[in-house]
Design a protein around this motif. Structure first.
Motif, PDB file in Angstrom:
ATOM      1  N   LEU A   1       0.821  -1.210   0.000  1.00 40.36           N
ATOM      2  CA  LEU A   1       0.000   0.000   0.000  1.00 40.36           C
ATOM      3  C   LEU A   1       0.855   1.261   0.000  1.00 40.36           C
ATOM      4  N   ILE A   2       1.924   1.248   0.783  1.00 43.51           N
ATOM      5  CA  ILE A   2       2.807   2.414   0.832  1.00 43.51           C
ATOM      6  C   ILE A   2       3.471   2.643  -0.521  1.00 43.51           C
ATOM      7  N   ASN A   3       3.861   1.561  -1.181  1.00 42.01           N
ATOM      8  CA  ASN A   3       4.503   1.698  -2.487  1.00 42.01           C
ATOM      9  C   ASN A   3       3.517   2.119  -3.572  1.00 42.01           C
ATOM     10  N   VAL A   4       2.270   1.693  -3.445  1.00 38.46           N
ATOM     11  CA  VAL A   4       1.236   2.172  -4.375  1.00 38.46           C
ATOM     12  C   VAL A   4       1.054   3.677  -4.203  1.00 38.46           C
ATOM     13  N   LEU A   5       1.008   4.125  -2.951  1.00 34.45           N
ATOM     14  CA  LEU A   5       0.904   5.561  -2.672  1.00 34.45           C
ATOM     15  C   LEU A   5       2.137   6.298  -3.195  1.00 34.45           C
ATOM     16  N   PHE A   6       3.294   5.702  -3.004  1.00 34.79           N
ATOM     17  CA  PHE A   6       4.552   6.276  -3.481  1.00 34.79           C
ATOM     18  C   PHE A   6       4.506   6.476  -4.995  1.00 34.79           C
ATOM     19  N   ALA A   7       4.013   5.456  -5.702  1.00 35.88           N
ATOM     20  CA  ALA A   7       3.911   5.534  -7.160  1.00 35.88           C
ATOM     21  C   ALA A   7       2.893   6.589  -7.590  1.00 35.88           C
ATOM     22  N   ALA A   8       1.781   6.684  -6.845  1.00 33.58           N
ATOM     23  CA  ALA A   8       0.747   7.667  -7.171  1.00 33.58           C
ATOM     24  C   ALA A   8       1.278   9.091  -7.018  1.00 33.58           C
ATOM     25  N   VAL A   9       2.045   9.322  -5.955  1.00 33.41           N
ATOM     26  CA  VAL A   9       2.638  10.650  -5.751  1.00 33.41           C
ATOM     27  C   VAL A   9       3.628  10.961  -6.868  1.00 33.41           C
ATOM     28  N   SER A  10       4.398   9.966  -7.266  1.00 30.86           N
ATOM     29  CA  SER A  10       5.338  10.149  -8.373  1.00 30.86           C
ATOM     30  C   SER A  10       4.603  10.539  -9.652  1.00 30.86           C
ATOM     31  N   LEU A  11       3.474   9.890  -9.900  1.00 27.30           N
ATOM     32  CA  LEU A  11       2.666  10.214 -11.073  1.00 27.30           C
ATOM     33  C   LEU A  11       2.195  11.662 -11.030  1.00 27.30           C
ATOM     34  N   VAL A  12       1.712  12.082  -9.879  1.00 27.83           N
ATOM     35  CA  VAL A  12       1.231  13.459  -9.724  1.00 27.83           C
ATOM     36  C   VAL A  12       2.366  14.459  -9.955  1.00 27.83           C
ATOM     37  N   LEU A  13       3.554  14.142  -9.453  1.00 30.43           N
ATOM     38  CA  LEU A  13       4.700  15.039  -9.627  1.00 30.43           C
ATOM     39  C   LEU A  13       5.144  15.135 -11.084  1.00 30.43           C
TER      40      LEU A  13
END
Length: 222
Positions: A185-197
């Protein structure tokens, strides 16, 4: 390659498209051509221990999926939502992943080749079917269209964003990198933030320097 790992994929795709065109220019019966490619991919994987320049051996295997995609592009009814098929394809992926382990197309490693193909096509079917299902649910959304039209930029910058975010975690928040290990879950969130950036980067490139990605002007602004 060291500084931007995903670029190998674009070089591979470039070679794939060229060889695909040349190959099927001479092989008129596409299904026979696809069988030849499957066999050629197996022989290359079995007897060639080297990674060829420009990932040409990976391109050979990639032509299999490229060819099937070409054949199925006008048969979208195959990917109509069916919960039984979705569950079955998901189970196939899990079983193949368990028995075949990790594969690495860049290094031309596929484990058990037939299992690799089964898992790959199951994954393709699952993603295509779920995409069709989500498309029917959410219809057309501008932000989804924007992301989809900028996947090349996102692919090129997302690992750079990973490095930036990891640096922020370690040097600013003083959180060790191990915090990310084995936490889905943390890595999914990490990837989502990367996408937004990556989205502001895509906006800047499209608006001010679109030639970087082969565009004359931005298709989407604002």
């Amino acid at each position: 390659m060291i500084h931007n790992i995903p670029t190998w994929f674009y070089i591979c795709l470039y070679g794939l498209e060229m060889f695909y065109y040349i190959f099927f220019k001479h092989v008129k019966k596409r299904y026979i051509g696809l069988i030849i490619l499957i066999i050629a991919g197996y022989l290359n994987y079995t007897f060639n221990p080297y990674v060829l320049p420009f990932s040409l051996n990976t391109a050979l295997v990639g032509m299999i999926f490229y060819g099937f995609g070409y054949e199925l592009k006008n048969r979208k009814y195959i990917f109509k939502s069916n919960i039984i098929y979705i569950i079955f394809s998901l189970l196939l992926i899990i079983v193949v992943a368990h028995f075949n382990g990790r594969i690495n197309m860049y290094k031309n490693y596929y484990g058990n080749y037939p299992l690799f193909l089964v898992g790959a096509f199951s994954g393709i079917y699952l993603i295509a079917t779920l995409s069709t299902l989500l498309s029917n649910i959410f219809k057309e959304r501008k932000w989804i269209t924007y992301v989809s039209k900028n996947t090349i930029i996102i692919s090129g910058f997302h690992l750079l964003m990973f490095s930036f975010m990891k640096g922020f975690l370690v040097f600013v928040l003083h959180i060790p990198i191990a915090f990310l290990y084995e936490k889905i879950l943390i890595n999914v969130l990490f990837a989502a933030v990367s996408l937004v950036l990556c989205l502001p980067v895509a906006y800047i490139i499209n608006r001010y320097v679109p030639f970087i990605v082969g565009k004359k002007k931005s298709p989407l602004r604002g």
